[in-house]
Design an enzyme around this catalytic site. Structure first.
Site, mmCIF file in Angstrom:
data_model
loop_
_atom_site.group_PDB
_atom_site.id
_atom_site.type_symbol
_atom_site.label_atom_id
_atom_site.label_comp_id
_atom_site.label_asym_id
_atom_site.label_seq_id
_atom_site.Cartn_x
_atom_site.Cartn_y
_atom_site.Cartn_z
ATOM 1 C CE1 TYR A 1 -3.926 2.220 0.764
ATOM 2 C CE2 TYR A 1 -2.483 3.205 2.407
ATOM 3 C CZ TYR A 1 -3.644 3.236 1.660
ATOM 4 O OH TYR A 1 -4.522 4.290 1.797
ATOM 5 C CE LYS B 1 -3.679 5.021 -1.529
ATOM 6 N NZ LYS B 1 -4.737 5.508 -2.466
#
Length: 300
Positions: free
Chosen positions: A170, A174
């Site tokens: 993640y 991002k």
């Protein structure tokens, strides 16, 4: 009259959480909204639900305009259909809000390649597909001599800006989105398109799993992590007023700030090529001079 009057906006992952708050605020501000949502769970699993339809019903009940779309943001043809839904239903498109995402939280030593690929697909490829089709439309409009005043709003995260324990996939995705935003801003301005990103600090299904009770904090009666706190910023970024580009915005409760991103720090100059035996002492001096970095989430 709202700040997004007569604007047409796509919001991906708009069935719940931040996406729902964005869609409702955009409608309050006068926008027609394409509510895209697959109805999947936190990990991307099929739930058989259609929360996007409920959001459309809420918008229509307040007198707004909205249409549901159930295409996969990470599917190339699906991204095209999302954009076409806006054009067919409302006759135009002014902004794309890339909000859809999933998590596969795992310590790096336990992470699997399938989990890694799933997160990259939804976040990075998902940010690419819908925006790429939208840019094709806006570029054609600009080449035809019609004025374009378009917006791309991406969703990065503090996990991507500074890292987060247990979220290597993640965080990497991002961070990639933040970099993508900078490139989009630099390349697309010539067509009348701005690109910015938001790093929300809000209570959603994904953040509740990682941060739990900490997401329920209140200050002076304000629900600090309520998704609705971020929605006005998002609506402004979709409006004609928002001419800023290439920025990452963060908001927590009533505090709004800009992220500075990577920049040059202190330096040392050597006379010719650096010999290996001198680098250690130079690095120690640089580390002593540099400003303290924000800590990785989950570290003390």
């Amino acid at each position: 009259m709202g700040i997004c009057e007569d604007r047409v906006v796509i919001v991906t992952g708009a069935g719940r959480g931040l996406g729902r708050a964005y869609a409702l605020e955009l409608a309050r501000q006068g926008a027609a909204v394409v509510v895209n949502d697959l109805g999947v769970g936190n990990h991307g699993e099929d739930t058989g639900e259609r929360p996007g339809e409920q959001v459309v019903a809420e918008i229509e009940a307040m007198g707004g305009r909205a249409v549901a779309n159930f295409d996969d943001v990470a599917d190339w043809d699906g991204g095209g259909r999302i954009v076409q839904t806006a054009l067919d239903t409302f006759g135009g498109l002014h902004a794309v809000v890339n909000n859809a995402g999933i998590v596969r939280d795992r310590m790096f030593v336990s992470a699997t390649v399938d989990e890694w690929d799933a997160v990259m697909r939804v976040h990075l490829r998902g940010h690419f597909c819908t925006s790429r089709h939208a840019v094709d439309y806006w570029r054609a409009e600009a080449k035809a001599g019609r004025q374009v005043d378009a917006r791309i709003i991406n969703t990065t995260s503090g996990a991507g800006l500074q890292g987060s324990i247990g979220q290597s996939a993640y965080s990497a995705a991002k961070a990639g989105i933040a970099g993508l935003t900078l490139v989009q801003a630099a390349e697309l301005g010539r067509y009348g398109i701005t690109a910015n990103a938001i790093a929300p600090q809000a209570r959603t299904r994904m953040t509740e799993g990682a941060f739990g009770e900490a997401m329920s904090r209140k200050e002076d009666g304000l629900d600090v992590f309520a998704p609705e706190n971020t929605a006005p910023l998002l609506a402004w970024l979709c409006s004609q007023e928002a001419e800023v580009t290439g920025q990452v915005f963060e908001l927590l409760g009533s505090k709004l700030w800009l992220s500075l991103g990577w920049n040059d720090g202190p330096s040392r100059q050597n006379d010719g090529r650096w010999p290996a035996e001198k680098i250690g002492s130079a690095v120690a001096e640089l580390m002593a001079e540099r400003p303290a970095a924000k800590p990785v989430y989950g570290t003390s």
